[in-house]
Design an enzyme around this catalytic site. Sequence first.
Site, PDB file in Angstrom:
ATOM      1  N   ILE A 162       7.243  -0.526  -4.472  1.00  0.00           N
ATOM      2  CA  ILE A 162       6.225   0.349  -5.060  1.00  0.00           C
ATOM      3  C   ILE A 162       4.837  -0.209  -4.771  1.00  0.00           C
ATOM      4  O   ILE A 162       3.858   0.506  -4.842  1.00  0.00           O
ATOM      5  CB  ILE A 162       6.392   0.527  -6.582  1.00  0.00           C
ATOM      6  CG1 ILE A 162       6.292  -0.790  -7.354  1.00  0.00           C
ATOM      7  CG2 ILE A 162       7.693   1.222  -6.916  1.00  0.00           C
ATOM      8  CD1 ILE A 162       6.045  -0.577  -8.847  1.00  0.00           C
ATOM      9  N   ASP A 163       4.748  -1.488  -4.427  1.00  0.00           N
ATOM     10  CA  ASP A 163       3.436  -2.125  -4.251  1.00  0.00           C
ATOM     11  C   ASP A 163       2.723  -1.698  -2.971  1.00  0.00           C
ATOM     12  O   ASP A 163       1.539  -1.950  -2.813  1.00  0.00           O
ATOM     13  CB  ASP A 163       3.591  -3.650  -4.259  1.00  0.00           C
ATOM     14  CG  ASP A 163       3.958  -4.158  -5.636  1.00  0.00           C
ATOM     15  OD1 ASP A 163       3.550  -3.521  -6.624  1.00  0.00           O
ATOM     16  OD2 ASP A 163       4.656  -5.180  -5.736  1.00  0.00           O
ATOM     17  N   GLY A 185      12.764  -5.806  -6.712  1.00  0.00           N
ATOM     18  CA  GLY A 185      12.550  -4.909  -7.842  1.00  0.00           C
ATOM     19  C   GLY A 185      12.930  -3.490  -7.497  1.00  0.00           C
ATOM     20  O   GLY A 185      12.872  -3.090  -6.338  1.00  0.00           O
TER      21      GLY A 185
END
Lengths: 410, 410
Positions: B142-143, B11
Amino acid sequence: MKNCIVAQSGGPTVAINASLSGVIEKAYTSGSYDHIYGSLHGILGILNNDIICFDDKLEDETFLQALATTPAMYLGSCRYKLPKMADDIELYEKIFAFFEANDITGFFYIGGNDSMDTVLQLSTYAKLHEKSVTIMGVPKTIDNDLCLTDHTPGFGSAAKYIATTLQEIAYDTSIYPLPSVTIVEIMGRDAGWLTGAATLARTDYGLGPDLIYLPETAFDTERFLEDVKEIMQKKPNVLIAISEGIRDKDGKYISASTKTLDSFGHSQLSGAGKTLETLIAHRLGIKVRSIELNLPQRCAAHLSSLTDIEESKELGRIAVAHALKGASGYMSIIRRESNQPYRVSYDIADISLIANEVRSVPRDFINASGNNVTEKMAEYLRPIIVGQPSLTYENGMPVYLPLPHLYPSL
Amino acid sequence: MKNCIVAQSGGPTVAINASLSGVIEKAYTSGSYDHIYGSLHGILGILNNDIICFDDKLEDETFLQALATTPAMYLGSCRYKLPKMADDIELYEKIFAFFEANDITGFFYIGGNDSMDTVLQLSTYAKLHEKSVTIMGVPKTIDNDLCLTDHTPGFGSAAKYIATTLQEIAYDTSIYPLPSVTIVEIMGRDAGWLTGAATLARTDYGLGPDLIYLPETAFDTERFLEDVKEIMQKKPNVLIAISEGIRDKDGKYISASTKTLDSFGHSQLSGAGKTLETLIAHRLGIKVRSIELNLPQRCAAHLSSLTDIEESKELGRIAVAHALKGASGYMSIIRRESNQPYRVSYDIADISLIANEVRSVPRDFINASGNNVTEKMAEYLRPIIVGQPSLTYENGMPVYLPLPHLYPSL
């Protein structure tokens, strides 16, 4: 002793505090008022005697600038439509008794359609009863649907947020070589101005929304599916901007056409985006996602338009300037004198021609098939998103003013 | 002739192009490679011979800086997990045949967990078959759930977007004196790092989220309703941040606990936010709204963290620097040396200790009742959202680079 009072009403925008800042600045620098008051939660503050005074705050030289870039409503808001005079004359008497008791000679109301109705009613009462209070409106609405002004404060910033976010979503959704549809639902139940701003997300190398649907033209779901299939033949990742208020030829909201049952077994309305997401998933079997831009459209102060902030401030100043010349029952307005270069002038307009009227997107701003906007829309929008206000950041976060309606001691 | 190739996968984030920029910069300035190639759509570009060369682009001195602040994946992405060697050895042979044919001695893969698995597999193959290609990973997600690195590139910017947007929503929802609940659903299905960033939206004058729920602790809907009622006794407008991945004590997703029927009569999962919105509306009868922050969390480049962008770039450089010293099968990592003042160092770590592992939020970052995060979370997060990259704006819009996987001629 001559004082003035200002209040804010309706939904928030990132520019409504700029207008407040303009009202206070002009009222202060004119030297015509001894005290400048703010009514908390719109007209309710006057009815409940919930008032602050700006005198102390003006000793801080940075206050007006910080106020101009703080989102939402510094004074708090209300959703209160004044009853008609014939229905509750005592309420009007109470408001004007407040004005008299506090030596108020100027009342400035910053808001949208309903607020302008309040300005109309109060200014009518003042004239009928020969009260020496000037009642002036300052426009505000991200919806851009107020009449007689080229555009409304708050709209330019919302349009900039929508265009920038749409472009970033276009980047995000274009990275996989697999077919996908992304539907972005944009605010504006009756007017498509905000959704039209999606066109500004288009780059000269072809990225951006492929289809744009406004509430001003009838939405046909079968035709919509054909539109999507046609785009998919040219590119794998389709990006669609729709207004939350799109409706069919009978005027029925698309969001209302497909009720769902929630977990309590109750019928629930999906948003228009969710409705079309479900439609595409079932009918076309393509990977599809819907995104509701939601509240950030009207509160993302970190991405506001400098043009919007400056114009909003000036509209506040203009209302005060005209009130000081005796005007009452008017709203300050923007006129576009030239588009290239962009140049505007300011004036006031009779509130009775504005209150309760709505301005839709003109038909020639929308293409013939109703699945896109025309270059006219883009030309109209381009200048009003220009410029970035300089914000102060602290520890990576933009610094906004504390809100006095929440924290009375601040 | 010695060349290198770089690819991106998984992602998108707003910082993954900064890492790409760092890889290219170091590969270029080291003078160790004759040509620097990019594989389009991750490893698929190598399999399909879909490659670009950066030589020409590097003649433009502004290219690397513009690349570093462009959102999404410059080279496009893929969601492709390499089969195990035993299952498809020919695929591995094909990849290394490509390396040989193109004189590739360094391969750099920028991505998350799945991409690090690709780095592990390819570096293992290279060692087993004595291939002289160094295979290095550069983290991205981003996690923030990759192990052995203090935090991951892209996370700081997403955290900044979440904190800023939450604060603006807090301003927006506080303007009416009427009771209301606003639920904001934040990305992160398994780890609550992003949702934890909501705590940075809290101001020293008390605005910000009142409750924060992470997937790391069991979510109890009855307890949740009590939490909401308790807050409402103190203030009218409640703001709640929840992770999309909150689940009950049996590990069942809250979003899955309340299926709805869509307009086609099919069962559909609501998001966690929508589920809790329905719950509050029916059980407490309070005005309630849920907001899904959605894709902008990972693509809002206009609001990225300078700290994140600079660190991401450095992680790209570090991977190349170590590859040039012969390292293969490692990922570049960040170590936090000091929090006040914030200081980090860079290193590499064995990819086999990282691939397919997940790092959750430690229990002491969450309060005992599981309805808030602790000061430890805030301390950890604060430094990594600091700083604003200087973006170029044109006509009110941030300027990003065109994507070559979409427009091969650019």
